[in-house]
Write a protein that holds these residues in place. Structure first.
Motif, PDB file in Angstrom:
ATOM      1  N   GLU A  74      57.740  -3.722  75.924  1.00  0.00           N
ATOM      2  CA  GLU A  74      58.472  -4.122  77.126  1.00  0.00           C
ATOM      3  C   GLU A  74      58.084  -5.531  77.551  1.00  0.00           C
ATOM      4  O   GLU A  74      56.916  -5.913  77.494  1.00  0.00           O
ATOM      5  CB  GLU A  74      58.172  -3.133  78.257  1.00  0.00           C
ATOM      6  CG  GLU A  74      58.991  -3.365  79.496  1.00  0.00           C
ATOM      7  CD  GLU A  74      59.009  -2.144  80.409  1.00  0.00           C
ATOM      8  OE1 GLU A  74      59.739  -2.185  81.413  1.00  0.00           O
ATOM      9  OE2 GLU A  74      58.299  -1.164  80.127  1.00  0.00           O
ATOM     10  N   SER A 106      63.581  -2.555  73.914  1.00  0.00           N
ATOM     11  CA  SER A 106      64.311  -1.484  74.585  1.00  0.00           C
ATOM     12  C   SER A 106      64.424  -1.705  76.087  1.00  0.00           C
ATOM     13  O   SER A 106      65.206  -1.029  76.748  1.00  0.00           O
ATOM     14  CB  SER A 106      63.607  -0.141  74.341  1.00  0.00           C
ATOM     15  OG  SER A 106      63.573   0.167  72.974  1.00  0.00           O
ATOM     16  N   HIS A 107      63.628  -2.636  76.622  1.00  0.00           N
ATOM     17  CA  HIS A 107      63.601  -2.829  78.074  1.00  0.00           C
ATOM     18  C   HIS A 107      63.743  -4.305  78.447  1.00  0.00           C
ATOM     19  O   HIS A 107      62.812  -4.922  78.971  1.00  0.00           O
ATOM     20  CB  HIS A 107      62.295  -2.277  78.645  1.00  0.00           C
ATOM     21  CG  HIS A 107      62.083  -0.819  78.372  1.00  0.00           C
ATOM     22  ND1 HIS A 107      62.792   0.176  79.007  1.00  0.00           N
ATOM     23  CD2 HIS A 107      61.250  -0.192  77.503  1.00  0.00           C
ATOM     24  CE1 HIS A 107      62.398   1.357  78.557  1.00  0.00           C
ATOM     25  NE2 HIS A 107      61.466   1.164  77.633  1.00  0.00           N
ATOM     26  N   PHE A 132      59.796   3.560  86.861  1.00  0.00           N
ATOM     27  CA  PHE A 132      61.123   3.060  87.205  1.00  0.00           C
ATOM     28  C   PHE A 132      61.085   2.447  88.592  1.00  0.00           C
ATOM     29  O   PHE A 132      60.481   2.999  89.505  1.00  0.00           O
ATOM     30  CB  PHE A 132      62.146   4.191  87.170  1.00  0.00           C
ATOM     31  CG  PHE A 132      63.541   3.758  87.530  1.00  0.00           C
ATOM     32  CD1 PHE A 132      64.037   3.954  88.807  1.00  0.00           C
ATOM     33  CD2 PHE A 132      64.349   3.152  86.590  1.00  0.00           C
ATOM     34  CE1 PHE A 132      65.325   3.551  89.148  1.00  0.00           C
ATOM     35  CE2 PHE A 132      65.634   2.755  86.906  1.00  0.00           C
ATOM     36  CZ  PHE A 132      66.126   2.949  88.195  1.00  0.00           C
ATOM     37  N   HIS A 160      54.571   0.590  79.088  1.00  0.00           N
ATOM     38  CA  HIS A 160      55.619   0.552  80.101  1.00  0.00           C
ATOM     39  C   HIS A 160      55.157  -0.171  81.360  1.00  0.00           C
ATOM     40  O   HIS A 160      54.075   0.102  81.874  1.00  0.00           O
ATOM     41  CB  HIS A 160      56.057   1.976  80.459  1.00  0.00           C
ATOM     42  CG  HIS A 160      56.698   2.697  79.321  1.00  0.00           C
ATOM     43  ND1 HIS A 160      56.148   3.818  78.732  1.00  0.00           N
ATOM     44  CD2 HIS A 160      57.844   2.454  78.634  1.00  0.00           C
ATOM     45  CE1 HIS A 160      56.930   4.236  77.748  1.00  0.00           C
ATOM     46  NE2 HIS A 160      57.955   3.411  77.657  1.00  0.00           N
ATOM     47  N   SER A 215      67.426   0.779  71.167  1.00  0.00           N
ATOM     48  CA  SER A 215      66.086   1.186  70.768  1.00  0.00           C
ATOM     49  C   SER A 215      65.411  -0.005  70.116  1.00  0.00           C
ATOM     50  O   SER A 215      66.065  -0.991  69.777  1.00  0.00           O
ATOM     51  CB  SER A 215      66.142   2.372  69.799  1.00  0.00           C
ATOM     52  OG  SER A 215      64.849   2.890  69.576  1.00  0.00           O
ATOM     53  N   THR A 257      66.467   4.920  73.136  1.00  0.00           N
ATOM     54  CA  THR A 257      65.361   4.735  74.071  1.00  0.00           C
ATOM     55  C   THR A 257      65.809   4.472  75.498  1.00  0.00           C
ATOM     56  O   THR A 257      65.246   5.013  76.439  1.00  0.00           O
ATOM     57  CB  THR A 257      64.451   3.591  73.593  1.00  0.00           C
ATOM     58  OG1 THR A 257      64.011   3.877  72.268  1.00  0.00           O
ATOM     59  CG2 THR A 257      63.245   3.437  74.493  1.00  0.00           C
ATOM     60  N   SER A 258      66.805   3.643  75.698  1.00  0.00           N
ATOM     61  CA  SER A 258      67.207   3.327  77.064  1.00  0.00           C
ATOM     62  C   SER A 258      68.648   2.850  77.093  1.00  0.00           C
ATOM     63  O   SER A 258      69.287   2.658  76.049  1.00  0.00           O
ATOM     64  CB  SER A 258      66.288   2.254  77.671  1.00  0.00           C
ATOM     65  OG  SER A 258      66.506   1.004  77.038  1.00  0.00           O
ATOM     66  N   ARG A 262      71.762   8.447  81.128  1.00  0.00           N
ATOM     67  CA  ARG A 262      70.433   8.407  80.527  1.00  0.00           C
ATOM     68  C   ARG A 262      70.586   8.524  79.014  1.00  0.00           C
ATOM     69  O   ARG A 262      71.607   8.997  78.505  1.00  0.00           O
ATOM     70  CB  ARG A 262      69.514   9.504  81.061  1.00  0.00           C
ATOM     71  CG  ARG A 262      69.879  10.901  80.621  1.00  0.00           C
ATOM     72  CD  ARG A 262      68.784  11.907  80.958  1.00  0.00           C
ATOM     73  NE  ARG A 262      67.577  11.634  80.221  1.00  0.00           N
ATOM     74  CZ  ARG A 262      67.328  12.118  78.993  1.00  0.00           C
ATOM     75  NH1 ARG A 262      68.218  12.867  78.363  1.00  0.00           N
ATOM     76  NH2 ARG A 262      66.190  11.851  78.383  1.00  0.00           N
ATOM     77  N   ASN A 263      69.551   8.116  78.311  1.00  0.00           N
ATOM     78  CA  ASN A 263      69.548   8.089  76.851  1.00  0.00           C
ATOM     79  C   ASN A 263      68.329   8.838  76.348  1.00  0.00           C
ATOM     80  O   ASN A 263      67.282   8.858  77.013  1.00  0.00           O
ATOM     81  CB  ASN A 263      69.525   6.638  76.369  1.00  0.00           C
ATOM     82  CG  ASN A 263      69.867   6.483  74.900  1.00  0.00           C
ATOM     83  OD1 ASN A 263      70.122   7.464  74.211  1.00  0.00           O
ATOM     84  ND2 ASN A 263      69.884   5.256  74.411  1.00  0.00           N
TER      85      ASN A 263
END
Length: 508
Positions: free
Chosen positions: A312, A261-262, A464, A375, A230, A217-218, A116-117
């Protein structure tokens, strides 16, 4: 150098003389005030091999550092009791064994690593700067990226070795500040407008970028490689076992801007769908990276009218889905005494659906009720409809309260449940309340159907889904949860601070 909402370019120019002064002439022309700096420079660089232009550049940088040290006082921000979870932790070096365990791992649990971040300030606390120009603050999203890894290794039929380690993502800006052993970047997101403008300019001139490359961030995997990322820069490749930072992935030089980030892996093809925002045109660009990570196959300007903090991107089997909400970034607002980020409660929210390799003209836009959705839980195709499930709030948590307002009071009111409204309809409490929400976008008729899936007493965000079902219809999802649900139109179970959603439950 790419431009981003947190890494802004500030253009500066200087008159350049056509003559090249000799080293002796340059030495004699230096102001007495700079003599100590020049003496230090002479000691660091061999006189016979010195590059005059580099010497002048370094001397200028040293002068600016002296200026910043004289004008700006860095102050540690306190962590109130309710914010202790934001306090940083230290790097621990080598992995340590996790000896205290509860429960059992399933028999078919795979060996591997969970990473994880998250933001973790390098110098112990977030920083505030005080100067004659005003005050600027680092915000809770600005700590340097730190990776936390749990490594699972099977040592017998039912025995496991579990170890933990952490390590900073060593971006170039992280290494720069580590070498100086003190904060170098003036906070440039939150604060007095004049102070923010000056911070962006001074950071850019001194350090070649307006703000740090956060990398906090991820994490995501593509083609067997792990990346930390990020919003304000490019992905950094890291070793999944040692957490060592290898370097920046710029998609073979074909992507000259930050990256979302996603990013999402397209179902079936394994291609990586990416997105990058900027404060100048083109405001939003979508790209498709080959499954092996060696080639940027597609790159298109979506031609948005303004820069939005679209956090995202989503995918289905055939489409890329973009979120355009009224959370915008505008550098010109700084000069007018405003904030870089602004959320317009009267603005328009819409989803853009485009074919995987489409262009700006192929995007189908669907207007929905005004909201903020940073998100996405998942998206998929269901007949003629593209179904989007995400975490929806009436107001954005960014940029936060108006400058000068008590931020902890603002957050407290924002998360009170259930939401309450004033007589004029504006939110008095609960404006940061997030629910799991569904939008059904009909590609044939253009109609939109919306509904709340998680009820009225549960605030849920940071969703998630199983990566094997991204872009496909799925049964389960997980989110962070603030309170237990009184009612919902999907099955819901709570495990501590995590909620598990069952989308195969009968819909009410």
């Amino acid at each position: 150098m790419a431009v981003s909402p947190f890494a802004l370019h500030v253009n500066a120019s200087a008159n350049r003389h056509s003559v090249s002064p000799t080293f002796d002439h340059l030495t004699k022309s230096i102001s007495p005030a700079l003599k100590p700096i020049w003496k230090e420079l002479q000691q660091q660089l061999p006189l016979k091999k010195i590059d005059v232009s580099n010497a002048v550049k370094k001397a200028s940088g040293m002068v600016l550092d002296v200026l910043v040290d004289g004008l700006y006082r860095f102050v540690d921000q306190p962590y109130p009791p309710s914010q202790k979870n934001f306090a940083p932790v230290q790097e621990i070096g080598e992995a340590v064994e996790v000896a205290c365990l509860e429960g059992e791992l399933p028999a078919d649990f795979p060996e591997g690593v969970f990473v994880r971040n998250g933001p973790n300030p390098q110098f112990g606390c977030l920083q505030t700067t005080v100067s004659p120009l005003g005050i600027t603050n680092e915000t809770w999203v600005e700590g340097e990226g730190m990776l936390h890894a749990l490594l699972f290794k099977k040592t017998g039929d039912s025995d496991w070795s579990i170890s933990y380690k952490n390590r900073y993502v060593e971006s170039e800006t992280f290494k720069l500040e580590k070498q100086r052993n003190k904060p170098a970047f003036i906070p440039a997101i939150e604060g007095d407008p004049l102070a923010i403008s000056a911070a962006l300019s001074l950071n850019q001139i001194r350090l070649d970028t307006g703000n740090k490359f956060l990398c906090n961030t991820s994490v995501f995997e593509h083609s067997g490689k792990l990346y930390a990322i990020s919003e304000n820069y490019l992905p950094h490749e890291v070793d999944s076992q040692t957490l060592e930072t290898f370097g920046v992935w710029d998609f073979n030089g074909d992507w000259g801007r930050p990256c979302t980030s996603h990013p999402k892996k397209a179902p079936g093809s394994g291609e990586l769908v990416i997105m990058g925002i900027d404060v100048k045109k083109p405001f939003l660009v979508v790209g498709v990276v080959s499954a092996d990570g060696k080639e940027l196959l597609h790159k298109v300007d979506v031609q948005l009218r303004k820069c939005v903090l679209s956090h995202e991107i989503a995918v289905s089997q055939r489409y890329n889905i973009i979120v355009d909400h009224p959370l915008s970034l505008d550098v010109s607002r700084l000069a007018k005494g405003g904030q870089l980020l602004k959320y317009d409660k009267e603005g328009m929210t819409r989803f853009g659906v485009m074919p995987r390799y489409g262009d700006a003209n192929s995007v189908r836009w669907f207007e929905v009720e005004t909201c903020c959705t940073l998100h996405i839980l998942n998206t998929f195709e269901d007949g003629d409809e593209v179904v989007v499930r995400g975490c929806r709030a009436m107001t954005s948590i960014l940029p936060g309260p108006d400058w000068g307002e008590n931020k902890f009071d603002w957050y407290s009111r924002g998360f009170k449940l259930p939401p309450k409204k004033r007589e004029n309809g504006n939110e008095e409490e609960g404006f940061l309340f997030h629910c799991v929400y569904e939008w059904r976008l009909n590609m044939e008729t253009g109609e939109v159907q919306e509904r709340n899936l998680s009820g009225t007493h549960t605030s849920m965000d940071f969703p998630f889904s199983n990566g094997n079902f991204i872009g496909l219809k799925n049964k389960f999802g997980f989110t962070q949860v603030v309170d237990s649900a009184a009612s919902s139109s999907c099955g819901l179970a709570k495990y501590g601070g995590v909620a598990k959603l069952y989308f195969d439950e009968p819909q009410v």
